[in-house]
Each structure stands twice: as C-alpha cells, then as structure tokens.
Design an enzyme around this catalytic site. Structure first.
Site, PDB file in Angstrom:
ATOM      1  N   SER A  63     -56.329 -34.105  85.703  1.00  0.00           N
ATOM      2  CA  SER A  63     -56.609 -35.103  84.658  1.00  0.00           C
ATOM      3  C   SER A  63     -55.385 -35.977  84.374  1.00  0.00           C
ATOM      4  CB  SER A  63     -57.036 -34.412  83.367  1.00  0.00           C
ATOM      5  OG  SER A  63     -58.165 -33.615  83.589  1.00  0.00           O
TER       6      SER A  63
HETATM    7  N1  SAM Z   1     -57.628 -28.654  84.034  1.00  0.00           N
HETATM    8  C1  SAM Z   1     -57.543 -29.222  85.347  1.00  0.00           C
HETATM    9  C2  SAM Z   1     -56.132 -29.542  85.752  1.00  0.00           C
HETATM   10  O1  SAM Z   1     -55.210 -29.384  84.940  1.00  0.00           O
HETATM   11  O2  SAM Z   1     -55.933 -29.926  86.902  1.00  0.00           O
HETATM   12  C3  SAM Z   1     -58.460 -30.420  85.479  1.00  0.00           C
HETATM   13  C4  SAM Z   1     -59.526 -30.122  86.434  1.00  0.00           C
HETATM   14  S1  SAM Z   1     -60.802 -31.231  86.802  1.00  0.00           S
HETATM   15  C5  SAM Z   1     -60.727 -32.619  85.760  1.00  0.00           C
HETATM   16  C6  SAM Z   1     -62.205 -30.296  86.181  1.00  0.00           C
HETATM   17  C7  SAM Z   1     -62.435 -28.983  86.870  1.00  0.00           C
HETATM   18  O3  SAM Z   1     -63.585 -28.362  86.284  1.00  0.00           O
HETATM   19  C8  SAM Z   1     -62.719 -29.063  88.368  1.00  0.00           C
HETATM   20  O4  SAM Z   1     -61.776 -28.304  89.055  1.00  0.00           O
HETATM   21  C9  SAM Z   1     -64.125 -28.496  88.506  1.00  0.00           C
HETATM   22  O5  SAM Z   1     -64.343 -27.786  89.697  1.00  0.00           O
HETATM   23  C10 SAM Z   1     -64.189 -27.588  87.290  1.00  0.00           C
HETATM   24  N2  SAM Z   1     -65.533 -27.222  86.850  1.00  0.00           N
HETATM   25  C11 SAM Z   1     -66.664 -27.963  86.792  1.00  0.00           C
HETATM   26  N3  SAM Z   1     -67.699 -27.228  86.333  1.00  0.00           N
HETATM   27  C12 SAM Z   1     -67.204 -25.979  86.097  1.00  0.00           C
HETATM   28  C13 SAM Z   1     -67.763 -24.767  85.601  1.00  0.00           C
HETATM   29  N4  SAM Z   1     -69.050 -24.664  85.259  1.00  0.00           N
HETATM   30  N5  SAM Z   1     -66.969 -23.688  85.487  1.00  0.00           N
HETATM   31  C14 SAM Z   1     -65.650 -23.745  85.816  1.00  0.00           C
HETATM   32  N6  SAM Z   1     -65.059 -24.865  86.287  1.00  0.00           N
HETATM   33  C15 SAM Z   1     -65.828 -25.971  86.418  1.00  0.00           C
END
Ligand code: SAM
Length: 217
Positions: A63
């Site tokens: 992000s």
């Molecule tokens: N917090 C992260 C970072 O610091 O890099 C940002 C990650 S990205 C914007 C959002 C993440 O949410 C992705 O890696 C995606 O695979 C994960 N995601 C989406 N749906 C999810 C779920 N139901 N459970 C866990 N992770 C999920």
C-alpha cells in the site's frame, strides 16, 4: 544504491507524511525505522520511498505509505496491544506495527505472499504470528483484539471481525465497491449501563485490491 540513499529518502517520506497530516509520533517513529526497500520487489527498489503503492507478486500491492500511516494512526496502537492484520501482503504494515510494540497477528490468503512475508519479517527480526488462510473470518483463536486492520477493500463490514474486536477496540477497514472505498474506523464502545455499540467514522477516496473470501467479495 547505497544505504545512505535510502536513509535520506526515508526522511523525505516522513516529511511528506507530516505535511499530509500524519501527527502520531509513534506512527512517524515506526516509519523512520522500517526499511521499506526490503518489502518491495527488486525492480521497484529505487522507488521504495515514493509515496505510492507498488506492485508485489500475484497482482497484489504494497500500500501507499500515506495510506499505511493513516490507517495505523486510526488504529491508535498502544504498547502491548494485540493487533490483527488481514492482508499481510509484503509484510510492511506488520513490521510498522511491530515497531510500535504491538503483538501482531497477520493473515494472508495467497500462499506465495505468506511465504515471502514470513522470510522477510524473520530476516528483519520482527516476531509476527502469521497464518495463510481467508482472513475475512478473522483469527478467532487469539481474539479479542485491541485493533484490527484490513488492508484490502471489502463490500461490507465482516461480522466475524466485529465480533473479534475487544471493548474499546478499533477496526480500520476499507469499505465500498471494487473501484473506490471509504476507510471506516469502527470503535466498540461500552455504555454506562454496560451495553455496547459501534461508533463509526468514515474517510473518503481510497482504492485497495479486493478482500476476497467468505465475508468479503
Ligand atoms: N498490508 C500489506 C502490505 O503492507 O504490503 C498490503 C497488502 S495488499 C494492499 C492486500 C492484501 O490482502 C493482498 O496481499 C491480498 O492477497 C490480501 N487479501 C485479500 N483478501 C484476503 C483475505 N480474505 N484474507 C487474507 N488476505 C487477503
């Protein structure tokens, strides 16, 4: 790129965050410590301290720093708080929470990202409890949490996450359609008569990858 190049860029980023309204000294202090260059893919290393989201593997993103700082500020983390993150992604947000001395639990649904984040967080000496699974149903075993941060956009408030929030706890989650979301800060408040209710504050104009799962998309 030398170490001092990144140190310099990190300081510039903190100035940008302060000018954008991030005031929480503990959040800014954590940004000063976590080395974002380790959480981005090699092709984008030189852009590690741009105030922008960057691609990671599996079509996901790390992000935008402002968004991470804004959500962390809304979480109002205190030392020793138990915090659940949904969407480990690169591991960067989890590292920020560790620097704020929270006990961090983080769930990621994509196995490759889970494995990569595990490696990098371990190599940077951050102790994060990680799980590869659908985080829309939370991580019940360790509930309740003082804070829950969801880093992917949800169509609605997942009931399971609301249930796993402690009294006084803060849930920070992007809610909207797949093109745009508001960040909701949901606080579980206890009334004088002992009953509990949710206070909700909304902040417009954000865009996240979708939260995919049983209580998401
Ligand atoms: N917090 C992260 C970072 O610091 O890099 C940002 C990650 S990205 C914007 C959002 C993440 O949410 C992705 O890696 C995606 O695979 C994960 N995601 C989406 N749906 C999810 C779920 N139901 N459970 C866990 N992770 C999920």
């Amino acid at each position: 790129m030398s170490v001092s190049y990144f140190d310099h860029k990190r300081k510039d980023l903190i100035d940008i965050l302060m000018k954008s309204g991030i005031r929480d000294e503990r959040v800014l202090g954590a940004f000063n410590k976590v080395k974002r260059e380790f959480y981005v893919v090699p092709e984008f290393k030189r852009l590690a301290y741009d105030n922008s989201a960057l691609p990671i593997s599996n079509n996901q993103t790390i992000s935008q720093p402002f968004t991470v700082a804004f959500m962390t500020q809304l979480l109002n983390v205190k030392e020793g708080d138990k915090i659940l993150e949904i969407g480990t992604g690169s591991g960067y947000q989890a590292a920020i929470l560790c620097e704020m001395k929270a006990k961090v639990y983080s769930v990621e649904r994509i196995e490759q990202l889970y494995e990569e984040a595990k490696k990098i967080l371990h190599s940077q000496h951050y102790k994060v409890h990680l799980k590869c699974s659908d985080g829309t149903t939370g991580w019940e075993e360790h509930a309740p949490y003082d804070g829950i941060v969801v880093t992917a956009g949800s169509p609605d408030l997942p009931d399971s996450l609301v249930k796993q929030l402690a009294t006084g706890g803060r849930l920070v989650i992007p809610i909207g359609d797949k093109n745009a979301q508001e960040i909701w800060q949901v606080i579980r408040v206890k009334d004088k008569d002992g009953s509990e209710y949710l206070d909700i504050y909304k902040h417009k104009n954000f865009k996240f990858v979708p939260l995919i799962g049983k209580e998401g998309w």
